[in-house]
Design a protein around this motif. Structure first.
Motif: not given
Length: 361
Positions: A174-193
């Protein structure tokens, strides 16, 4: 009566002249944007979400009433797609389906949904719009949000992703400026992000990654500047990874626990600041190698079994102050390993607790 008939043409002319000078677009402003309602029972404007989305124009709102909708929804306009009472999108009737697809230059605001049993919960591959996904939960997907090769400045906030086969968010290239905020990742098989090989400036704020199959955040190969704030990673390989990256990093109030490594970076050129953080790891608190950016660690607690800080072959200054480094292994324990470092190190008000070697230079 004759006076009235005489004045009527003049009155009509006056009204016509008044309408003629109304600015273009003013009529649309006066009428306002539409809200199209969806209820599978048939009590609203449309029975299906996609039918309402197809009928909506840019600026309209599609409001979805509670229920379970077995659909794949594609959004091509800059609309608001909202489920105020938690409508469910269910992909169990599709093979490799996608819950919500954002396409092209569209800049929708998607909010309020539970999306389950799809290959991709939300997909925005190659988009250029500044879209937003908020207050939305993705469950039992291969990937929660699939957004590689995007150029827009998009946002994920107040959301959750759980029980995925692969990453919570997959956004490589990706090349945009972006945000992940106040978010939960639970039991994900790969990376959270997973944002490898991206070039935009990123913000990760108030994010929790709990039990990922890989890392909390993998930003390897990135060139943009990063801000990580008030974020917690538990039960992962590494809290934050940035191998071969060149952007500057500001990491504040990061907590990593029950993971192998807190921070990992190598062959990187950006400056790093780590402050007000706690890293409780099985192997190494901070791992760096062959980096050329300056490091500052302040008011941070590192508790590790093997090494507190591994900084071999670094080529920039390090400043550590008001911090505690504790290593618990009985053999080969190293508080700070700075072998072959070519620039100066400054440790001020730093406590190093280790049963073995305290500082190796």
């Amino acid at each position: 009566m004759s006076d009235t008939r005489t004045r009527l043409p003049a009155l009509l002319l006056s009204i016509m002249l008044t309408l003629a000078v109304v600015p273009a677009g003013a009529a649309g402003t006066q009428t306002g944007q539409e809200t199209l309602t969806v209820d599978k029972s048939g009590s609203a404007d449309y029975r299906s979400i996609q039918a309402a989305v197809n009928a909506a124009d840019s600026g309209d709102t599609v409001e979805v009433q509670p229920g379970t909708y077995y659909e794949e929804v594609s959004v091509n306009e800059s609309i608001t797609l909202v489920a105020p009472d938690r409508a469910i999108l269910d992909g169990s009737r599709f093979v490799n389906g996608t819950g919500i697809t954002v396409a092209g230059t569209a800049e929708p605001n998607v909010t309020g949904f539970t999306v389950r049993n799809y290959r991709f919960g939300v997909a925005a591959n190659g988009t250029s719009g500044d879209w937003t996904v908020s207050d939305t939960t993705v469950i039992a997907a291969d990937v929660g949000v699939y957004a590689p090769n995007t150029t827009g400045n998009w946002t994920i906030e107040d959301a959750a992703v759980a029980s995925t086969a692969y990453s919570g968010v997959f956004a490589r290239g990706t090349s945009g400026d972006w945000m992940i905020r106040n978010t939960r990742f639970v039991e994900v098989g790969g990376d959270g992000v997973d944002v490898r090989k991206s070039s935009g400036d990123w913000t990760v704020a108030a994010v929790v990654v709990d039990q990922s199959g890989a890392d909390g955040v993998d930003a390897s190969g990135t060139t943009g500047d990063w801000s990580v704030q008030n974020t917690e990673v538990r039960r992962s390989d590494a809290g934050v990874k940035a191998i071969n990256s060149d952007g500057d990093w500001a990491v504040t109030d990061l907590t990593v626990s029950r993971s192998d490594i807190g921070l990992v970076t190598a062959f990187s050129g950006g400056a790093w600041t780590l402050e007000d953080s706690t890293l409780e790891t099985r192997d190494i608190g901070v791992f760096t190698a062959r980096t050329t950016g300056a490091w500052t660690i302040q008011n941070t607690t590192i508790e590790s079994q093997q090494q507190g800080i591994h900084a071999v072959n670094t080529n920039a200054s390090w400043t550590i102050f008001e911090s505690t480094i504790s290593v618990t292994a009985q053999r080969d324990a190293i508080g700070v390993d700075a072998r072959s470092a070519t620039e100066g190190w400054s440790l001020t008000d730093v406590t190093i607790e280790s049963p073995g070697i305290e500082v190796a230079e």
